[in-house]
Motif scaffolding. Structure first.
Motif, short mmCIF file in Angstrom:
data_model
loop_
_atom_site.label_atom_id
_atom_site.label_comp_id
_atom_site.label_asym_id
_atom_site.label_seq_id
_atom_site.Cartn_x
_atom_site.Cartn_y
_atom_site.Cartn_z
N GLY A 157 55.29 34.13 45.17
CA GLY A 157 55.53 33.82 43.82
C GLY A 157 55.60 35.24 42.86
N LEU A 158 54.43 35.84 42.99
CA LEU A 158 54.01 37.16 42.43
C LEU A 158 55.30 37.90 42.40
CD1 LEU A 158 51.93 38.11 40.49
CD2 LEU A 158 50.94 39.39 42.30
N THR A 159 55.81 38.29 43.68
CA THR A 159 56.91 39.28 43.76
C THR A 159 58.05 38.68 42.95
OG1 THR A 159 56.04 39.60 45.90
CG2 THR A 159 58.31 40.23 45.59
N LEU A 160 58.51 37.57 43.30
CA LEU A 160 59.49 36.77 42.66
C LEU A 160 59.52 37.03 41.21
CD1 LEU A 160 61.15 34.23 45.08
CD2 LEU A 160 61.90 36.51 44.73
N GLY A 161 58.26 36.63 40.76
CA GLY A 161 58.03 36.57 39.34
C GLY A 161 58.31 37.78 38.64
N LEU A 162 57.94 38.93 39.29
CA LEU A 162 58.18 40.29 38.68
C LEU A 162 59.79 40.62 38.64
CD1 LEU A 162 55.20 42.53 40.25
CD2 LEU A 162 55.64 41.24 37.99
N LEU A 163 60.52 40.29 39.82
CA LEU A 163 62.07 40.34 39.91
C LEU A 163 62.53 39.82 38.80
CD1 LEU A 163 63.85 39.68 43.24
CD2 LEU A 163 64.70 38.99 41.24
N VAL A 164 62.11 38.28 38.25
CA VAL A 164 62.65 37.59 37.39
C VAL A 164 62.16 38.22 35.90
CG1 VAL A 164 62.73 35.39 36.42
CG2 VAL A 164 63.17 35.85 38.62
N LEU A 165 61.16 38.85 35.98
CA LEU A 165 60.77 39.37 34.70
C LEU A 165 61.56 39.95 33.56
CD1 LEU A 165 57.90 39.38 33.11
CD2 LEU A 165 57.62 41.92 34.11
N PRO A 166 62.44 40.78 33.97
CA PRO A 166 63.35 41.58 33.11
C PRO A 166 64.31 40.47 32.31
CG PRO A 166 63.19 42.89 35.38
CD PRO A 166 62.44 41.52 35.44
N ILE A 167 64.74 39.51 33.18
CA ILE A 167 65.68 38.55 32.72
C ILE A 167 65.15 37.67 31.69
CG2 ILE A 167 66.88 36.38 33.22
CD1 ILE A 167 67.31 37.44 36.28
N VAL A 168 63.58 37.40 31.83
CA VAL A 168 62.90 36.74 30.79
C VAL A 168 62.76 37.44 29.46
CG1 VAL A 168 60.79 35.56 30.33
CG2 VAL A 168 61.62 35.27 32.63
N ILE A 169 62.44 38.77 29.89
CA ILE A 169 62.43 39.64 28.74
C ILE A 169 63.42 39.83 27.82
CG2 ILE A 169 61.59 41.98 27.90
CD1 ILE A 169 59.75 42.06 30.10
N ILE A 170 64.65 40.03 28.63
CA ILE A 170 65.78 40.01 27.73
C ILE A 170 66.26 38.93 26.98
CG2 ILE A 170 68.20 40.34 28.17
CD1 ILE A 170 67.35 42.70 30.38
N THR A 200 64.32 36.57 25.99
CA THR A 200 63.35 36.32 24.94
C THR A 200 63.63 37.13 23.64
OG1 THR A 200 61.64 35.78 26.47
CG2 THR A 200 60.81 36.38 24.20
N ARG A 201 63.98 38.53 23.90
CA ARG A 201 64.56 39.45 23.05
C ARG A 201 65.69 39.08 22.27
NH1 ARG A 201 64.14 45.50 24.26
NH2 ARG A 201 64.05 45.59 21.67
N GLU A 202 66.54 38.44 23.00
CA GLU A 202 67.92 37.89 22.28
C GLU A 202 68.02 36.66 21.41
OE1 GLU A 202 71.10 37.17 25.16
OE2 GLU A 202 71.45 39.19 25.66
N ALA A 203 66.67 35.83 22.13
CA ALA A 203 66.43 34.57 21.29
C ALA A 203 65.82 34.87 20.12
CB ALA A 203 65.50 33.48 22.06
N ILE A 204 64.76 35.81 20.22
CA ILE A 204 64.07 36.37 19.07
C ILE A 204 65.01 36.95 17.76
CG2 ILE A 204 62.30 37.63 18.05
CD1 ILE A 204 60.61 37.23 20.31
#
Lengths: 322, 288, 310
Positions: free
Chosen positions: C149-162, C164-168
Motif C-alpha cells: 500500500g505504501l509503495t503504490l501510495g507513493l506511486l500515485v502521489l504525484p497524480i494526487v498532488i497535480i 490538487t494543484r489544478e483544483a486549487i
C-alpha cells in the motif's frame, strides 16, 4: 423602492465580542499558523525525499554490483547471464530488447497518434471531439497486465496465422506482438498531448492560412504542426518514456531470453522483463543476482531521465510565443 | 508584537484628534457644525510594489461617520490607497509601506510592521468591485466573520445575521431563503449580501472599492442609498470611477492622480469650485 | 484558359488530398478503438463463462476449474485502502503548500521539478525502491500489505498532488480576498474555503490515481507479492461477508497477500488453457473496475464544471 430604516442602521443591542477579546490572542494564532505551514512544507518536501530514496537505493545496490561485475563489462558485454555459473554481465542484450520493442511501439503510436490528433483538432466537429477524445484516453485506462494477455493470447496467434501464409514461423513469444500492443497502448499519450498543443494554436493563425486558400490538410501540416512543435515533441517524448518503462506486456508476451537482436520476430528480454523474472524467483538478499536488478533499474532510470530532461530542454528551446 | 488588549483607550484630548482640517471649515454647513472627530489619518503615506512607487506621500484625514470618496483616472492609485486600510497588500509579495495610517481613537498605526494585519481587518471591512459571496448559503456568508471571532451561540448568530441583512436592505429578499446558496442571487443582491457580510462584525471603517461598477443602474442606485444611510453607523471610504456617484453619495472627496493626492475637500465645493487646476480639468472631463 | 484549367486541376488534387487525409485520421482513431473493442470482446468471450459466485469466493487452486480470486480481490481492496490513506493526506497537503504557501524561489522550484520527474518514473522502479527501502532495510516492513500500500501510495502521489494543484488553481483570487477581508488567517481561509471548493477536483484526480494503482503489477511483483495465497489476511473472515470486527485491529497490515493483477499474471504464465480462461475472467473484473472508475471521474469532472460557476 425599499426605504432604509435608519433605526436599523444602529448596531444591535447584543454585542459581538470585539476583535481580540474572544478570538485567540495574536501571538498564539501566529504560532499556530507557522506550525501548520511547517507541516505542509514537510509534505511537499516528501517528493524530494522520495527521489533521493529512489536514486539512493539504485545507486547503492548498483555500486556493489559494479564492483563485482565491472562497469565496462556491463556496458559492452553481449551476454547477460548473471544467474549462471559463468556469469556474464553485459547489458546490451537487455538494451536491444528494450530498444526494439520501443521502436516498434513508436512506429505504431507516432503516426497513428499524430494523425489522430490532427484529425481531432482540425477536422472533427466539436461534439465528435468531445466524445472521441475521452474514449481514446480509455486505451490508457486498461491495466497493462490485461494488455499482456491480449498480446500473448490474441495478437500473437493472429500474427502467427498471418505469417504462416508468408511462410514464416512466428514463435509464441516475440517482440513484434509486444511492440504492437505497447504502441496501441501509448496512442492516447501521444494523441492527447499533441491534440492539446494543436488546439492551443490561436484561431487567427489558422485564419491566416485559410485566407490564403490552403486546404485543411495543408494548414494542418504546414502551419499547425510546426506551430505546436514543442507540445507534439513533448508528447512523443512522453510516449518514448512510457514505452521504455513498460513491463508487463513484454514480461508476458516477449519472452525472457536475453539476446542481442533487433529482429522483432524473435523472443527477447527487456530490462524491465528481466527485473520481473528475477523478482519472481527466490534470490537471497545481497547476492549478485539480487543486485543485478538494481543495476538494470539504474540503466532504465538513466534512459527515462535522459528523455525527460531532453523533452524539457526541447520544450524550452522551441517555446513558441504567439 | 501588538496584543489586542494593548490597544490604547480612547484619547480624551479632543484637540489632539478632533480638530477638523482647516480647509473644511466653511460657513453654513450644518453637518460640519458638529465637527466630527477624525477616524483615521494618513501621514506621509507611500506604497511601492517592488520598484514601482504607486503612492507618493499622501496626507489625508478621514472623518468619522462621514463618506469620503476617492476619485481619479485609471491607475491613479485610489484602489491601492484603499487597500492599504485593510492591509490587503500584505497578501502579495514585494509590497512595502512607508509612513503611517493612524486609526483613532486607539491611536495606532495600522500599517506598522508590528501590527497584525488580521487585527486590522477585523476593524476595517471591505466590499469589492465584483461581488464575491462565498459559494455557501446566505446565512453562512454573513455568519462567517462572526464565526471567525469565535461566536458559537446559535441565537446570537441568528440575531446578528438578521441585523446585518436588514442594514444592507436585503432582509426581505433573503429571509425566506437564508439557507439557499448565495450564488443564486442576482448581481445587485450579491453585492448587498457582501455588504451585510462586512457589516455583521461591526467594523469601524467600511471600505468600498468601486462597488457598483459591475452592476446595472437599478442595483447601483440601491447601493448608493445604502451607502448614504450607513454613514450613521460606520465610517465609509468609497473609491469610484464615476464622478457623479461621488457627487451624489459623499461628504468629502479626494482627487488623486499618478499616485499623489491632488486635492481634498468638501464634495460640493470640489465639484463646483475646485481649487486645483488639474482637479478642474478632470471634473470637466478634459482627461480621464 | 490553360492557366485556369491548371489551377482548377491543382485545387481538385488538393481537395482530394484533404479528403484522403480526413479519412486517414478517422482510420487512425478507428484502429485504436477497434483494438480496444477486440481486446474487450476477446476477454469477455473467454472469461465471462468463468465468472460466478464460486469464482469470487474461492481461493486459487492447482485445479483450474476450482480456482478463484478471493484472496486476490480482498488483497487488492486492502492494498487500495492503505494506498489512499498514504497518498491522499500527503498529496493534498503538498498541493496546498505549493499553491497557497510556497514562495517563488529556487527551493520551491526544486520541489516542483521533483514532482514532475516522479510522475514519469516507470512503475517497476517504484518496486525496486520499495524493495531496497522498505522490505530489506532497517525499516524492515517486509512483504506485507503495508509495504504494498505504501509503495503504490507513493506511486500515485504525484497524480494526487497535480490534481490538487489544478483544483486549487481554479478557485478565483476574489474568494480568498473576501475571506481575508473578513479577518481570516491563511489557514482559516485554506480550511474553510480553498479545501472545500477544491474537493471535487481532488476527488476526481484521486479516483484516477486509484484506478491506476489497482492495475499495477510490476511494483508488486518486485516487492515479493506471492501469487499462491490460499488464505485471507488476519482479521478477514473466509466466508462472506468477509469483514469481521478483528479488521479494526489492523493486523492484516503485516500479512502476506496477493492482488488481482498478480493473480492474472500468474494464470497467464501457465501453459494450461483453462488457466487462461481464469486469467480472462480476472481481466474482465480488472477492466470493469478501472473503466468504471475512470468513467466516474470523467462524470464528476463534467458535473463539477456545471455546478460551480465562478
Amino acid at each position: 423602492m425599499t426605504t432604509i430604516d435608519s433605526s436599523l442602521a444602529q448596531p444591535g443591542a447584543a454585542k459581538v465580542p470585539s476583535a481580540g477579546r474572544f478570538a485567540p490572542r495574536g501571538r498564539v494564532r501566529r504560532m499556530k499558523e507557522k506550525v501548520i505551514e511547517f507541516f505542509l512544507m514537510l509534505a511537499a518536501l516528501s517528493s524530494v525525499a522520495i527521489t533521493l530514496g529512489i536514486v539512493g537505493v539504485l545507486v547503492y545496490e548498483s555500486i556493489t554490483f559494479f564492483r563485482h561485475a565491472g562497469l565496462t563489462n556491463f556496458l559492452t558485454d553481449t551476454q547477460w547471464t548473471p544467474l549462471f555459473e559463468n556469469a556474464r554481465y553485459g547489458i546490451l542484450p537487455l538494451l536491444s530488447g528494450t530498444i526494439t520493442t520501443t521502436l516498434i511501439a513508436l512506429a505504431v503510436a507516432m503516426p497513428l497518434g499524430t494523425i489522430a490528433a490532427i484529425w481531432l483538432s482540425e477536422y472533427a466537429p466539436y461534439r465528435v471531439r468531445e466524445i472521441l477524445k475521452p474514449t481514446l484516453e480509455l486505451l490508457g485506462a486498461v491495466p497493462t497486465v490485461v494488455y499482456g494477455y491480449f498480446a500473448l493470447l490474441f495478437v500473437t496467434p493472429l500474427l502467427q496465422k498471418l505469417f504462416l501464409q508468408l511462410g514464416v514461423d512466428l514463435p509464441g513469444f516475440n517482440m513484434l506482438s509486444a511492440g504492437l500492443v505497447i504502441g496501441i497502448m501509448i496512442i492516447p499519450y501521444v494523441s492527447s498531448l499533441s491534440e492539446d498543443a494543436m488546439h492551443a494554436v490561436p484561431m487567427h493563425i489558422r485564419e491566416g492560412s485559410y485566407a490564403m486558400g490552403a486546404t485543411r490538410v495543408q494548414t494542418a501540416l504546414r502551419v499547425i504542426l510546426p506551430a505546436s512543435f514543442s507540445g507534439v515533441t513533448a508528447a512523443y517524448i512522453l510516449g518514448i518514456s512510457r514505452a521504455i518503462g513498460e513491463t508487463m506486456v513484454v514480461a508476458v508476451a516477449a519472452g525472457m531470453q536475453p539476446k542481442v537482436t533487433m529482429n522483432p520476430l524473435e523472443p527477447a528480454a527487456t530490462i524491465t522483463a528481466y527485473i520481473v523474472q528475477v523478482s519472481l524467483g527466490d534470490l537471497p538478499h545481497g547476492s549478485v543476482g539480487y543486485q543485478s536488478i538494481f543495476a538494470a533499474g539504474l540503466a532504465l532510470m538513466a534512459m527515462t531521465l535522459a528523455f525527460n530532461i531532453g523533452g524539457y530542454v526541447l520544450r524550452k528551446r522551441y517555446r513558441e510565443a504567439y | 508584537m501588538m496584543k489586542v488588549s494593548n490597544w490604547p483607550k480612547p484619547a480624551r484630548n479632543r484637540a489632539e484628534n478632533g480638530a477638523v482640517p482647516a480647509a473644511l471649515t466653511s460657513a453654513g454647513e450644518d453637518e460640519m457644525a458638529t465637527e466630527p472627530p477624525v477616524k483615521a489619518e494618513a501621514k506621509h503615506l507611500s506604497f511601492s510594489y517592488g520598484s514601482f512607487r504607486a503612492l507618493k506621500d499622501i496626507n489625508i484625514r478621514i472623518l468619522q461617520n462621514r463618506v469620503t470618496a476617492l476619485i481619479g483616472p485609471s491607475g491613479c492609485g485610489k484602489s491601492t490607497f484603499l487597500r492599504c486600510f485593510n492591509r490587503m497588500h500584505d497578501l502579495y509579495p514585494n509590497s512595502s509601506y512607508e509612513g503611517q495610517i493612524t486609526l483613532y481613537p486607539q491611536n495606532i498605526n495600522i500599517i506598522g510592521p508590528k501590527v497584525d494585519p488580521i487585527e486590522v481587518r477585523m476593524r476595517v471591512g471591505m466590499v469589492f468591485q465584483k461581488p464575491n459571496p462565498f459559494p455557501k448559503s446566505i446565512y453562512e456568508n454573513v455568519a462567517y466573520g462572526l464565526r471567525l471571532r469565535g461566536v458559537r451561540n446559535r441565537k446570537l448568530l441568528d440575531q446578528k445575521v438578521e441585523e446585518a441583512l436588514k442594514s444592507a436592505a436585503i432582509w426581505d429578499e433573503a429571509k425566506d431563503r437564508l439557507h439557499q446558496s448565495a450564488s443564486k442571487l442576482s448581481g445587485g443582491q450579491q453585492q448587498r449580501l457582501c455588504i451585510a457580510r462586512a457589516l455583521a462584525t461591526d467594523p469601524e471603517i467600511l471600505a468600498f472599492d468601486e462597488p457598483t461598477s459591475a452592476l446595472d443602474p437599478m442595483a447601483t442606485s440601491r447601493i448608493e442609498e445604502l451607502v448614504s444611510a450607513l454613514r450613521e453607523r460606520v465610517t465609509i471610504i468609497i473609491v469610484t470611477h464615476n464622478m457623479q456617484q461621488a457627487a451624489r453619495v459623499s461628504d468629502f472627496t479626494a482627487f488623486m492622480y499618478l499616485g499623489e493626492l491632488i486635492e481634498f475637500g468638501v464634495t460640493d465645493k470640489m465639484f463646483t469650485n475646485p481649487s486645483n487646476k488639474l482637479t478642474e480639468e478632470y471634473i470637466t472631463g478634459r482627461f480621464g | 484558359m490553360a492557366a485556369d484549367h491548371d489551377l482548377r486541376a491543382l485545387i481538385a488534387r488538393r481537395k482530394a488530398a484533404d479528403v484522403i487525409f480526413g479519412a486517414l485520421g478517422a482510420l487512425s482513431i478507428a484502429i485504436g478503438l477497434l483494438t480496444l473493442g477486440a481486446l474487450l470482446f476477446d476477454l469477455i468471450r473467454t472469461g465471462w463463462p468463468r465468472l460466478s459466485w464460486e469464482f469470487f469466493t474461492s481461493f486459487p487452486s492447482r485445479r483450474a476449474g476450482q480456482a478463484g480470486i478471493l484472496s486476490a480481490w480482498v488483497g487488492s481492496t486492502l492494498i487500495m485502502i492503505v494506498t489512499m490513506c498514504t497518498a491522499l493526506p500527503l498529496g493534498v497537503a503538498a498541493g496546498i503548500y505549493l499553491e497557497e504557501y510556497a514562495p517563488k524561489n529556487w527551493f520551491t522550484a526544486i520541489i516542483e521539478v521533483n514532482i514532475a520527474n516522479l510522475a514519469g518514473v516507470p512503475s517497476i522502479i517504484w518496486g525496486l525502491m520499495a524493495l531496497g527501502l522498505f522490505v530489506h532495510s532497517t525499516l524492515d516492513l517486509g512483504t506485507s500489505i503495508r509495504t504494498a500500500g505504501l509503495t503504490l501510495g507513493l506511486l500515485v502521489l504525484p497524480i494526487v498532488i497535480i490534481s490538487t494543484r489544478e483544483a486549487i488553481r481554479s478557485i478565483p483570487q476574489s474568494i480568498r480576498e473576501a475571506s481575508y477581508a473578513c479577518g481570516a488567517t491563511q489557514w482559516q481561509t485554506t480550511w474553510h474555503h480553498v479545501i472545500p471548493y477544491a474537493m471535487g477536483g481532488i476527488l476526481t484526480g484521486s479516483i484516477i490515481g486509484l484506478s491506476r494503482a489497482i492495475g499495477e503489477t510490476a511494483p508488486l511483483i518486485t516487492i515479493g507479492a506471492l501469487s499462491y495465497i490460499a488464505y485471507l489476511p488476519e482479521g478477514m473472515s473466509e466466508t462472506p461477508p468477509f469483514l469481521t470486527w478483528r479488521f479494526w485491529k489492523f493486523q492484516w497490515l503485516g500479512s502476506g497477500y496477493t492482488a488481482l493483477p498478480i493473480q492474472m499474471f500468474n494464470w497467464i504464465s501457465r501453459p494450461d488453457r483453462r488457466f487462461h480462461e481464469n486469467a480472462a475472467a480476472a481481466g474482465v473484473i480488472l477492466i470493469l473496475m478501472t473503466l468504471s472508475m475512470n468513467a466516474i471521474a470523467i462524470f464528476l469532472r463534467y458535473r463539477l464544471r456545471k455546478r460551480v460557476q465562478w
